[in-house]
Design a protein around this motif. Structure first.
Motif, mmCIF file in Angstrom:
data_model
loop_
_atom_site.group_PDB
_atom_site.id
_atom_site.type_symbol
_atom_site.label_atom_id
_atom_site.label_comp_id
_atom_site.label_asym_id
_atom_site.label_seq_id
_atom_site.Cartn_x
_atom_site.Cartn_y
_atom_site.Cartn_z
ATOM 1 N N GLU A 30 5.144 -1.660 -4.852
ATOM 2 C CA GLU A 30 5.789 -1.702 -3.816
ATOM 3 C C GLU A 30 5.091 -1.785 -2.690
ATOM 4 O O GLU A 30 5.428 -2.590 -1.411
ATOM 5 C CB GLU A 30 6.783 -0.580 -3.667
ATOM 6 C CG GLU A 30 8.028 -0.645 -4.572
ATOM 7 C CD GLU A 30 8.736 -1.591 -4.512
ATOM 8 O OE1 GLU A 30 9.210 -1.896 -3.228
ATOM 9 O OE2 GLU A 30 9.254 -2.295 -5.231
ATOM 10 N N CYS A 32 2.082 -3.169 -2.325
ATOM 11 C CA CYS A 32 1.478 -4.590 -2.066
ATOM 12 C C CYS A 32 2.800 -5.349 -1.413
ATOM 13 O O CYS A 32 2.283 -6.547 -1.027
ATOM 14 C CB CYS A 32 1.375 -4.871 -3.533
ATOM 15 S SG CYS A 32 -0.649 -4.325 -3.807
ATOM 16 N N LEU A 33 3.957 -5.377 -1.868
ATOM 17 C CA LEU A 33 5.016 -6.096 -1.293
ATOM 18 C C LEU A 33 5.256 -5.736 0.223
ATOM 19 O O LEU A 33 6.275 -6.314 0.908
ATOM 20 C CB LEU A 33 6.306 -5.777 -2.260
ATOM 21 C CG LEU A 33 6.459 -6.386 -3.637
ATOM 22 C CD1 LEU A 33 7.634 -5.910 -4.223
ATOM 23 C CD2 LEU A 33 6.165 -8.046 -3.530
ATOM 24 N N ASN A 35 6.296 -2.249 1.189
ATOM 25 C CA ASN A 35 7.107 -1.269 1.158
ATOM 26 C C ASN A 35 6.469 -0.078 1.017
ATOM 27 O O ASN A 35 6.713 0.518 0.016
ATOM 28 C CB ASN A 35 8.262 -1.649 0.250
ATOM 29 C CG ASN A 35 9.073 -2.862 0.256
ATOM 30 O OD1 ASN A 35 9.300 -3.607 -0.853
ATOM 31 N ND2 ASN A 35 9.452 -3.263 1.500
ATOM 32 N N GLN A 40 11.740 4.269 0.844
ATOM 33 C CA GLN A 40 11.738 3.193 0.349
ATOM 34 C C GLN A 40 11.080 3.104 -0.900
ATOM 35 O O GLN A 40 11.519 2.754 -2.051
ATOM 36 C CB GLN A 40 10.750 2.245 0.977
ATOM 37 C CG GLN A 40 11.484 0.995 1.651
ATOM 38 C CD GLN A 40 10.850 0.021 2.611
ATOM 39 O OE1 GLN A 40 9.446 0.807 2.875
ATOM 40 N NE2 GLN A 40 10.995 -0.814 3.182
ATOM 41 N N HIS B 136 -4.661 -11.938 -2.891
ATOM 42 C CA HIS B 136 -3.567 -11.332 -2.351
ATOM 43 C C HIS B 136 -2.873 -12.314 -1.246
ATOM 44 O O HIS B 136 -1.495 -12.416 -0.894
ATOM 45 C CB HIS B 136 -3.614 -9.881 -1.854
ATOM 46 C CG HIS B 136 -2.352 -9.247 -1.164
ATOM 47 N ND1 HIS B 136 -1.562 -8.795 -1.818
ATOM 48 C CD2 HIS B 136 -2.077 -9.184 0.287
ATOM 49 C CE1 HIS B 136 -0.458 -8.305 -1.204
ATOM 50 N NE2 HIS B 136 -0.930 -8.640 0.160
ATOM 51 N N LEU B 150 12.943 -8.519 -0.706
ATOM 52 C CA LEU B 150 11.675 -7.816 -0.786
ATOM 53 C C LEU B 150 11.681 -6.314 -0.398
ATOM 54 O O LEU B 150 11.052 -5.629 -1.003
ATOM 55 C CB LEU B 150 10.754 -8.633 0.284
ATOM 56 C CG LEU B 150 9.863 -9.421 -0.307
ATOM 57 C CD1 LEU B 150 8.689 -9.849 0.889
ATOM 58 C CD2 LEU B 150 9.038 -8.977 -1.549
#
Lengths: 156, 156
Positions: A30, A32-33, A35, A40, B136, B150
């Motif tokens: 998360e 890394c996304l 969030n 969250q 990344h 996302l």
DNA sequence: GATGAGGGTTTGTTTTTCCAACTTAAAGGA
DNA sequence: TCCTTTAAGTTGGAAAAACAAACCCTCATC
């Protein structure tokens, strides 16, 4: 999940001691996304709030995440991956790849990652020296730790 | 350790549900090294015998290991990786690589893996389409699961 | 001044883990 | 024959971890 003290001296075990507990790698996913907020993370990982709190503390301690203030009044925090944290992404990618292939047989993926080259990312682990994809048969393990060989402790 | 039901549909979570519990990946490590016997697994992973027993059952069920009779009288078994199990090795390699780099700074590795090309194996995750190492910044995630984007569930 | 959001902590219960001892089946030696 | 050992687990009870729900605190907004 993961082991705390492994009998065999091993970087796999040591890494799992940091990120192998339940939810830790989902938290990293998360983060890394993008969030990185507590609520969250609760929603997207399913971790109980107290457990999440413990995991976040541990991951920050380990230098994998940082806690960043994103609002002074009221004080609000957000977690982000450090460089070391980002470098764990290959672990996530290989886990995803295996799951995509073996649990979904390639169809109806819940998430597609696009690479800057334009294609869908299918990660392949290669040998840095020769560039070839790595296959099990091409590997030979050489334990270096004193008192250990491939099969286990030498002085059992 | 690992998650059983993840709120976000995700192959990472699904894979961790199979191999993310404490000791599972260490068992896989040993089995990939050829150490498939129960007592060896106890010694080399440090898992309590009852937990090991449960993990082995689960990994066999999941098609990651097979249980093989290697002696009829007395009956003795040994666990070996299936093809699917071997294909989890990239996960072990990326975990090892991270640990080698971040926890040991490259010096005094407890285990060196040699690649058939002659060099020490340093695994690099590359994009199958273009062959480049994956960073990344080059990735863009596209959730496909209905009700998700996302950031999380769209209808929270 | 009530409501709500964000980021947690607290409390009590349920699950897992852990550890040591026990079991079963057979082989090997005295 | 009896005793000990090896291998591959199972069992039972104590300790640790996970879980769920409720609570707390600080502000912001209605």
């Amino acid at each position: 999940m993961a082991a705390t003290k492994d009998p065999r001296p091993c970087s796999i075990a040591d890494t799992l001691a940091l990120v192998g507990e339940k939810y830790s790698l989902l938290v990293l996913r998360e983060v890394c996304l993008g969030n990185g907020r507590f609520d969250q993370l609760v929603r997207n990982t399913g971790a109980p709030r107290d457990i999440l709190s413990a995991r976040l503390r541990r991951l920050v301690e380990a230098g994998i995440l940082t806690k960043r203030l994103y609002s002074e009044r009221p004080q609000r925090f957000e977690y982000r991956p450090t460089q070391a944290g980002l470098e764990l992404e290959p672990v996530l990618m290989t886990l995803k790849e295996w799951g995509d292939r073996h649990l979904r047989k390639g169809a109806d993926l819940p998430m597609v990652v696009e690479h800057s080259c334009g294609g869908e990312l299918v990660p392949v682990v290669t040998c840095k020296a020769c560039g070839d994809p790595v296959r099990h048969e091409d590997l030979t393990a050489h334990p270096q730790a004193p008192g250990w060989n491939l099969a286990g402790p030498t002085a059992a």
